[in-house]
Design a protein around this motif. Structure first.
Motif, PDB file in Angstrom:
ATOM      1  N   PRO A  94       0.823  -1.229   0.000  1.00  9.75           N
ATOM      2  CA  PRO A  94       0.000   0.000   0.000  1.00  9.75           C
ATOM      3  C   PRO A  94       0.845   1.261   0.000  1.00  9.75           C
ATOM      4  O   PRO A  94       2.008   1.256   0.416  1.00  9.75           O
ATOM      5  CB  PRO A  94      -0.826  -0.135   1.285  1.00  9.75           C
ATOM      6  CG  PRO A  94      -0.021  -1.013   2.171  1.00  9.75           C
ATOM      7  CD  PRO A  94       0.718  -1.961   1.275  1.00  9.75           C
ATOM      8  N   LEU A  95       0.234   2.362  -0.444  1.00  8.36           N
ATOM      9  CA  LEU A  95       0.891   3.662  -0.528  1.00  8.36           C
ATOM     10  C   LEU A  95       0.021   4.722   0.137  1.00  8.36           C
ATOM     11  O   LEU A  95      -1.210   4.594   0.186  1.00  8.36           O
ATOM     12  CB  LEU A  95       1.138   4.055  -1.985  1.00  8.36           C
ATOM     13  CG  LEU A  95       2.051   3.157  -2.826  1.00  8.36           C
ATOM     14  CD1 LEU A  95       2.064   3.628  -4.266  1.00  8.36           C
ATOM     15  CD2 LEU A  95       3.451   3.121  -2.256  1.00  8.36           C
ATOM     16  N   THR A  96       0.672   5.766   0.627  1.00  9.34           N
ATOM     17  CA  THR A  96      -0.055   6.901   1.186  1.00  9.34           C
ATOM     18  C   THR A  96      -0.565   7.794   0.053  1.00  9.34           C
ATOM     19  O   THR A  96      -0.214   7.629  -1.119  1.00  9.34           O
ATOM     20  CB  THR A  96       0.846   7.698   2.125  1.00  9.34           C
ATOM     21  OG1 THR A  96       1.974   8.200   1.376  1.00  9.34           O
ATOM     22  CG2 THR A  96       1.352   6.836   3.269  1.00  9.34           C
ATOM     23  N   LYS A 127     -13.014   0.229  -5.929  1.00 11.14           N
ATOM     24  CA  LYS A 127     -11.779  -0.364  -6.441  1.00 11.14           C
ATOM     25  C   LYS A 127     -10.581  -0.127  -5.541  1.00 11.14           C
ATOM     26  O   LYS A 127      -9.482  -0.589  -5.857  1.00 11.14           O
ATOM     27  CB  LYS A 127     -11.471   0.208  -7.836  1.00 11.14           C
ATOM     28  CG  LYS A 127     -12.520  -0.090  -8.887  1.00 11.14           C
ATOM     29  CD  LYS A 127     -12.547  -1.554  -9.245  1.00 11.14           C
ATOM     30  CE  LYS A 127     -13.539  -1.841 -10.359  1.00 11.14           C
ATOM     31  NZ  LYS A 127     -13.596  -3.277 -10.705  1.00 11.14           N
ATOM     32  N   ILE A 128     -10.786   0.581  -4.454  1.00 13.66           N
ATOM     33  CA  ILE A 128      -9.666   0.935  -3.571  1.00 13.66           C
ATOM     34  C   ILE A 128      -9.983   0.460  -2.158  1.00 13.66           C
ATOM     35  O   ILE A 128     -11.100   0.608  -1.669  1.00 13.66           O
ATOM     36  CB  ILE A 128      -9.405   2.453  -3.594  1.00 13.66           C
ATOM     37  CG1 ILE A 128      -8.928   2.877  -4.993  1.00 13.66           C
ATOM     38  CG2 ILE A 128      -8.358   2.845  -2.562  1.00 13.66           C
ATOM     39  CD1 ILE A 128      -8.702   4.345  -5.155  1.00 13.66           C
ATOM     40  N   GLU A 129      -8.963  -0.085  -1.499  1.00 16.19           N
ATOM     41  CA  GLU A 129      -9.076  -0.564  -0.120  1.00 16.19           C
ATOM     42  C   GLU A 129      -8.132   0.244   0.760  1.00 16.19           C
ATOM     43  O   GLU A 129      -6.964   0.459   0.404  1.00 16.19           O
ATOM     44  CB  GLU A 129      -8.725  -2.047  -0.051  1.00 16.19           C
ATOM     45  CG  GLU A 129      -8.888  -2.660   1.339  1.00 16.19           C
ATOM     46  CD  GLU A 129      -8.572  -4.139   1.352  1.00 16.19           C
ATOM     47  OE1 GLU A 129      -8.630  -4.751   2.421  1.00 16.19           O
ATOM     48  OE2 GLU A 129      -8.247  -4.681   0.259  1.00 16.19           O
ATOM     49  N   ARG A 130      -8.645   0.664   1.894  1.00 15.15           N
ATOM     50  CA  ARG A 130      -7.836   1.463   2.835  1.00 15.15           C
ATOM     51  C   ARG A 130      -7.371   0.583   3.978  1.00 15.15           C
ATOM     52  O   ARG A 130      -8.170  -0.104   4.611  1.00 15.15           O
ATOM     53  CB  ARG A 130      -8.654   2.638   3.373  1.00 15.15           C
ATOM     54  CG  ARG A 130      -7.849   3.592   4.242  1.00 15.15           C
ATOM     55  CD  ARG A 130      -8.663   4.815   4.598  1.00 15.15           C
ATOM     56  NE  ARG A 130      -7.894   5.757   5.379  1.00 15.15           N
ATOM     57  CZ  ARG A 130      -8.342   6.945   5.772  1.00 15.15           C
ATOM     58  NH1 ARG A 130      -9.568   7.318   5.418  1.00 15.15           N
ATOM     59  NH2 ARG A 130      -7.591   7.751   6.472  1.00 15.15           N
ATOM     60  N   THR A 131      -6.086   0.611   4.243  1.00 17.38           N
ATOM     61  CA  THR A 131      -5.498  -0.186   5.315  1.00 17.38           C
ATOM     62  C   THR A 131      -5.681   0.529   6.652  1.00 17.38           C
ATOM     63  O   THR A 131      -5.950   1.745   6.695  1.00 17.38           O
ATOM     64  CB  THR A 131      -4.013  -0.425   5.030  1.00 17.38           C
ATOM     65  OG1 THR A 131      -3.344   0.840   4.900  1.00 17.38           O
ATOM     66  CG2 THR A 131      -3.835  -1.217   3.738  1.00 17.38           C
ATOM     67  N   PHE A 138      -5.100  -1.553  -4.106  1.00 14.61           N
ATOM     68  CA  PHE A 138      -6.172  -1.946  -5.023  1.00 14.61           C
ATOM     69  C   PHE A 138      -7.019  -3.055  -4.396  1.00 14.61           C
ATOM     70  O   PHE A 138      -6.505  -3.954  -3.730  1.00 14.61           O
ATOM     71  CB  PHE A 138      -5.573  -2.433  -6.342  1.00 14.61           C
ATOM     72  CG  PHE A 138      -6.599  -2.763  -7.380  1.00 14.61           C
ATOM     73  CD1 PHE A 138      -7.378  -1.771  -7.952  1.00 14.61           C
ATOM     74  CD2 PHE A 138      -6.784  -4.069  -7.798  1.00 14.61           C
ATOM     75  CE1 PHE A 138      -8.339  -2.072  -8.912  1.00 14.61           C
ATOM     76  CE2 PHE A 138      -7.737  -4.377  -8.764  1.00 14.61           C
ATOM     77  CZ  PHE A 138      -8.511  -3.377  -9.317  1.00 14.61           C
ATOM     78  N   LYS A 139      -8.335  -2.968  -4.630  1.00 14.85           N
ATOM     79  CA  LYS A 139      -9.275  -3.958  -4.112  1.00 14.85           C
ATOM     80  C   LYS A 139      -9.832  -4.760  -5.278  1.00 14.85           C
ATOM     81  O   LYS A 139     -10.767  -4.327  -5.966  1.00 14.85           O
ATOM     82  CB  LYS A 139     -10.406  -3.272  -3.354  1.00 14.85           C
ATOM     83  CG  LYS A 139     -11.362  -4.230  -2.670  1.00 14.85           C
ATOM     84  CD  LYS A 139     -12.431  -3.467  -1.918  1.00 14.85           C
ATOM     85  CE  LYS A 139     -13.399  -4.398  -1.209  1.00 14.85           C
ATOM     86  NZ  LYS A 139     -14.456  -3.645  -0.494  1.00 14.85           N
ATOM     87  N   PRO A 140      -9.297  -5.952  -5.561  1.00 14.67           N
ATOM     88  CA  PRO A 140      -9.753  -6.729  -6.722  1.00 14.67           C
ATOM     89  C   PRO A 140     -11.076  -7.440  -6.434  1.00 14.67           C
ATOM     90  O   PRO A 140     -11.466  -7.626  -5.278  1.00 14.67           O
ATOM     91  CB  PRO A 140      -8.612  -7.737  -6.926  1.00 14.67           C
ATOM     92  CG  PRO A 140      -8.046  -7.923  -5.566  1.00 14.67           C
ATOM     93  CD  PRO A 140      -8.179  -6.605  -4.848  1.00 14.67           C
TER      94      PRO A 140
END
Length: 287
Positions: A94-96, A127-131, A138-140
């Protein structure tokens, strides 16, 4: 005096007396109007209509709003495309938000757009998942790491009778998808949907394959039943002396309830004749 002048004077008076007087009527009309104005009450003054808005300023504000919203969603689409491309290449860490803006060359984004991305756009995007630590990845549609996971998923779909899986979803979910599909080309079947021509993937269960004679296949394909319904097909088979299968549905089996064996209740022991007291008992009837 000259009598001719006197005659002219009298004629002038007669003509003057015959002419109607207009000044008196005008004065009377003006006096009536003044009286009517005095008696009538003054009407209340009507409010002035509001001045029309400045159309040029409203158009400019609308254009600026449209441009700002278009700019914000443009920033979001670049981020989503970049995260998806990273996932498909096998890069899943993941990235900020600042790192994503740096990777997509969008460091000139203002604070308002950043707050919108952090609070609304990125957390609400499917399409995006937050940690938990505030980073994004990315949320597949399916969590697949390699081709073994894909094969396992297709087998489960086949065993449970859930059907196939769209190839677009597999391409988004599986990193290095093309290489994995080449290795599994004998294990997968592809079917194109007639509506949108999209491919659907199925597990190729070789245990269910049956060897059929080619002559039988040719005979089967030579018979056209496009414009025939089930009743016409059944009549045709009956004419040829072939009995058609009758689908009477699933018969419900009525389970016979077994009766429980009747257990004899234990009779309570009643006191019988006291044989051991035969010598002690006395008969009082004779008394």
């Amino acid at each position: 005096m000259d009598p001719a002048l006197l005659r002219e004077r009298e004629l002038f008076k007669l003509k003057a007396s015959a002419i109607p007087v207009v000044e008196k009527r005008l004065r009377e009309d003006n006096s009536n109007k003044d009286d009517f104005k005095r008696k009538s009450k003054p009407l209340p003054s009507m409010p002035r209509p509001p001045s029309p808005p400045n159309t040029s300023s409203s158009l400019n504000s609308y254009k600026s709003y449209g441009q700002s919203s278009q700019y914000k969603f443009g920033v979001l689409t670049k981020i989503v495309k970049y995260i998806r491309a990273r996932h498909q290449d096998g890069d899943d860490h993941p990235l900020t938000l600042d790192e994503l803006l740096d990777e997509t060359n969008q460091l000139d984004v203002g604070t308002k757009v950043k707050t919108w991305l952090e609070t609304e756009a990125l957390p609400g995007n499917p399409k995006i998942e937050r940690t938990p630590d505030g980073k994004y990845m990315f949320k597949p549609p399916y969590k697949l790491k390699d081709r073994k996971a894909l094969l396992k998923l297709l087998k489960q779909q086949d065993l449970k009778g859930l059907g196939g899986i769209m190839m677009d979803d597999i391409q988004e979910s599986l990193p290095n998808c093309e290489k994995a599909l080449k290795h599994l080309q004998n294990e997968i079947l592809y079917v194109c949907r007639p509506g949108d021509k999209k491919k659907v993937m199925f597990y190729n269960d070789k245990s269910a394959t049956i060897d059929i004679n080619e002559d039988f296949k040719k005979m089967w394909r030579s018979i056209a039943v496009e414009n025939m319904d089930d009743e016409k097909i059944e009549e045709h088979l009956e004419k040829q002396g072939i009995s058609s299968m009758q689908d009477n549905g699933i018969k419900k089996v009525n389970h016979v309830k077994r009766k429980k064996p009747v257990t004899k209740k234990r009779l309570s022991k009643r006191p019988r004749d006291n044989e051991h007291l035969a010598n002690v008992l006395e008969d009082y009837d004779t008394l």
